[in-house]
Design a protein around this motif. Structure first.
Motif, mmCIF file in Angstrom:
data_model
loop_
_atom_site.group_PDB
_atom_site.id
_atom_site.type_symbol
_atom_site.label_atom_id
_atom_site.label_comp_id
_atom_site.label_asym_id
_atom_site.label_seq_id
_atom_site.Cartn_x
_atom_site.Cartn_y
_atom_site.Cartn_z
ATOM 1 N N THR A 121 -2.426 0.056 -5.252
ATOM 2 C CA THR A 121 -2.902 0.791 -6.052
ATOM 3 C C THR A 121 -2.935 0.575 -7.367
ATOM 4 O O THR A 121 -3.703 0.868 -8.112
ATOM 5 C CB THR A 121 -1.576 1.866 -6.191
ATOM 6 O OG1 THR A 121 -1.211 2.696 -4.802
ATOM 7 C CG2 THR A 121 -1.470 2.945 -7.186
ATOM 8 N N GLN A 122 -2.262 -0.473 -7.900
ATOM 9 C CA GLN A 122 -2.477 -1.302 -9.176
ATOM 10 C C GLN A 122 -3.804 -2.046 -9.200
ATOM 11 O O GLN A 122 -4.247 -2.129 -10.249
ATOM 12 C CB GLN A 122 -1.099 -2.135 -9.288
ATOM 13 C CG GLN A 122 0.078 -1.499 -9.638
ATOM 14 C CD GLN A 122 1.051 -1.987 -10.326
ATOM 15 O OE1 GLN A 122 0.663 -3.055 -11.118
ATOM 16 N NE2 GLN A 122 2.491 -2.050 -10.143
ATOM 17 N N ASP A 146 -6.262 0.424 -10.598
ATOM 18 C CA ASP A 146 -6.048 0.702 -11.988
ATOM 19 C C ASP A 146 -6.084 -0.338 -12.844
ATOM 20 O O ASP A 146 -5.294 -1.172 -13.221
ATOM 21 C CB ASP A 146 -4.596 1.506 -11.944
ATOM 22 C CG ASP A 146 -4.111 1.899 -13.211
ATOM 23 O OD1 ASP A 146 -5.325 2.198 -14.303
ATOM 24 O OD2 ASP A 146 -3.055 2.445 -13.693
ATOM 25 N N ASN A 177 4.625 4.031 -5.324
ATOM 26 C CA ASN A 177 3.662 4.309 -6.256
ATOM 27 C C ASN A 177 3.054 3.100 -7.079
ATOM 28 O O ASN A 177 2.168 3.139 -7.954
ATOM 29 C CB ASN A 177 3.919 5.644 -7.222
ATOM 30 C CG ASN A 177 5.096 5.386 -7.969
ATOM 31 O OD1 ASN A 177 5.626 4.417 -7.952
ATOM 32 N ND2 ASN A 177 5.436 6.468 -8.852
ATOM 33 N N GLU A 227 0.994 -1.155 -0.071
ATOM 34 C CA GLU A 227 0.027 -0.020 0.118
ATOM 35 C C GLU A 227 0.798 1.410 0.042
ATOM 36 O O GLU A 227 1.916 1.056 0.445
ATOM 37 C CB GLU A 227 -1.009 -0.043 1.034
ATOM 38 C CG GLU A 227 -0.198 -0.114 2.458
ATOM 39 C CD GLU A 227 -1.115 -0.584 3.707
ATOM 40 O OE1 GLU A 227 -1.199 0.210 4.674
ATOM 41 O OE2 GLU A 227 -1.672 -1.428 3.656
#
Length: 551
Positions: A447-448, A451, A442, A419
């Protein structure tokens, strides 16, 4: 709790050939997930994160060493082969990990380091006491030359002589790695039996097999003959960096001896008792593929062997990959390769090959189409680059020895990022043993996940694509060729043929359609289809994947 011994028994419907074409996810325990806040990953942390691994669609996990160890080489120096180091947990924690993995449909391979132990192992403590005790012959001891120098010219992979003087026995002992990692003497039958019993211990505990470290280092030349020099033009630094004079020798006698085959045969017999599998690591700069072919030939040695050709600094151009695959067809046609781009010993391939995200996607798809099994290294699915670790933060003795020409292995061993909302990436609530790379934050898993265009999802699609086409997992490979920047080949299984082409370049390229009635597959992986002119027009880093039934 389930009896661990019950976990090792194969069911009547178990696929005994599961390893062939399998996708295996490597976990480096110190850096995967910390469950107790001490800054070091552990077995319960691995169990906690296994749902993520299972979500990738892989078949198995390979867990790097977690045995009792003084950690001078971070677990590859074992002081007790049949127990868990307290920093990683306990045997009960390992049982939980096994049960969790099996419940998620994952096989478990563990990393056995049999060529050498720690100098803290009680076998070595006894062996060094005298020349006539029970363990006196369990390690490789030799007298000094008349002038007091080592018995021969063998070198250590970690630098310097492979021999260390021991004042207790007034002899030298062999260490192919750190001086604190004395080599076991495989010419002693009791050593072989003890190591086979180690394998039985973990198989009884429920593991599905092993990754075997440095399998061609097991047996040394009993005559201790000098290695001949290697001309500079023949040096091929794969197993050691070019700045290490280890690469200056032709390693004919310190490893890869004929007697090694017999021990591997004994080990395979133990595996067969449990329906288990093994992948062996062969480390050799000149003859790696030949040894791989020898060690995986037939059905009584290794199931598969870990190849270094795609772990090297050599950027895998179409011509290079074609040469490697043709060499395998020549020297290992009866064997089985396990491919990897990254692992715990080499810089991450995103950095090593200077890949863009598009390049990373293309190489991922390519790996899933190559003949052989596959190893993915933790964080690879996030396209993590090599971390920049400052000298004052270094832990790896290899890096400390050759800094700054070679920075060691810590850059690929930094903690996994789960995270982005804390400086430790969700790896630990404590102070991590290696700093978490800010460049990695990032690219964290959470996060991924949010996306749809993230490379994490591409890995899932690529693994699923391989699983949905048996020709890619277990089939043959034919018609390897290149056309400029395009690598192309055909995979076949039964009546099915799959044409694979990959533009390994940042410029567009064109290739003629193969003859026959082909249809496009792999659209989810960005596969190109036939254009009106009957050709395949590939964009930068684009694959073309086509399928047809055999005529």
């Amino acid at each position: 709790m389930t009896n661990p011994a019950d976990l090792s028994m194969p069911s009547a419907t178990q696929d005994t050939d599961w390893w062939r074409g399998a996708v295996i996810y490597q976990i480096y325990p110190r850096s995967f997930q910390d469950s107790n806040g001490d800054g070091i990953g552990d077995l319960l942390g691995i169990a906690q994160r296994l749902p993520h691994v299972a979500s990738l669609g892989v078949d198995a996990v390979w867990i790097s060493p977690f045995f009792k160890s003084p950690m001078r080489d971070f677990g590859y120096d074992v002081s007790d082969y049949c127990d868990v180091d307290p920093m990683f947990g306990s045997l009960a924690d390992f049982d939980i990990l096994i049960q969790t993995a099996h419940r998620l449909g994952l096989k478990v391979l563990i990393d056995l380091v049999l060529s050498h132990s720690s100098q803290d192992h009680h076998w070595f403590k006894e062996s060094r006491q005298s020349k006539d005790n029970e363990f006196a012959n369990w390690y490789v001891w030799a007298d000094a030359k008349p002038d007091g120098t080592p018995p021969n010219n063998w070198l250590s992979i970690f630098g310097g002589s492979a021999w260390e003087w021991d004042p207790s026995r007034c002899q030298y002992y062999l260490h192919n790695f750190l001086t604190e990692q004395p080599d076991l003497n495989f010419h002693e039958p009791k050593v072989q039996e003890a190591l086979l019993n180690t394998a039985r211990f973990w198989l009884d505990r429920g593991v599905d097999g092993f990754r075997l470290d440095t399998i061609n280092f097991y047996v040394h030349d009993a005559q201790l003959r000098d290695n001949p020099p290697l001309p500079p033009e023949e040096r091929n630094p794969i197993t050691a960096p070019a700045v290490n004079p280890y690469t200056w020798q032709n390693h004919l006698y310190d490893k890869t001896q004929p007697e090694n085959i017999e021990f591997l045969r004994k080990f395979r017999a133990v595996l067969n008792e449990y329906n288990a599998a093994a992948v062996g690591e062969v480390g050799d700069d000149q003859r790696g593929l030949e040894i791989l072919g020898q060690y995986t030939a037939g059905d009584d040695l290794m199931h598969m062997s870990y190849a270094f050709e795609l772990l090297s600094d050599h950027v895998p151009t179409p011509d290079y990959i074609t040469d490697v695959m043709n060499k395998i067809a020549e020297v290992a046609s009866d064997g089985w390769v396990c491919w990897a781009f990254s692992n715990h010993d080499v810089p991450r391939h995103i950095t090593r090959w200077k890949l863009s995200d598009a390049g990373a996607r293309c190489f991922t798809t390519l790996m899933m189409c190559l003949r052989g099994s596959v190893c993915l290294y933790q964080g690879e699915e996030l396209a993590l680059p090599e971390a920049d670790v400052a000298f004052e933060d270094l832990q790896d003795p290899y890096g400390k020895r050759f800094w700054p020409a070679f920075k060691g292995r810590d850059g690929c061993r930094t903690p996994m990022v789960w995270e982005p909302n804390n400086q430790n990436g969700g790896f630990t609530q404590g102070n991590p043993w290696l700093p978490v790379s800010h460049e990695h934050l990032n690219r964290a898993v959470s996060t991924q996940e949010q996306d749809p265009a993230a490379i994490l999802h591409h890995y899932r699609r690529a693994v699923a694509f391989r699983r949905s086409h048996p020709a890619l997992a277990k089939g043959e490979i034919h018609d390897l060729g290149t056309s400029g920047s395009i690598l192309h080949f055909i995979r076949t299984e039964g009546d099915v043929c799959i044409f694979c082409a990959f533009n390994l370049n940042f410029e567009p390229a064109t290739i003629a359609m193969p003859e026959g009635n082909w249809r496009q597959i792999g659209a989810e992986l960005g596969s190109a289809g036939a254009a009106p002119d009957g050709k395949l027009h590939l964009g930068p880093w684009q694959p073309a994947l086509l399928i047809r039934a055999k005529a």
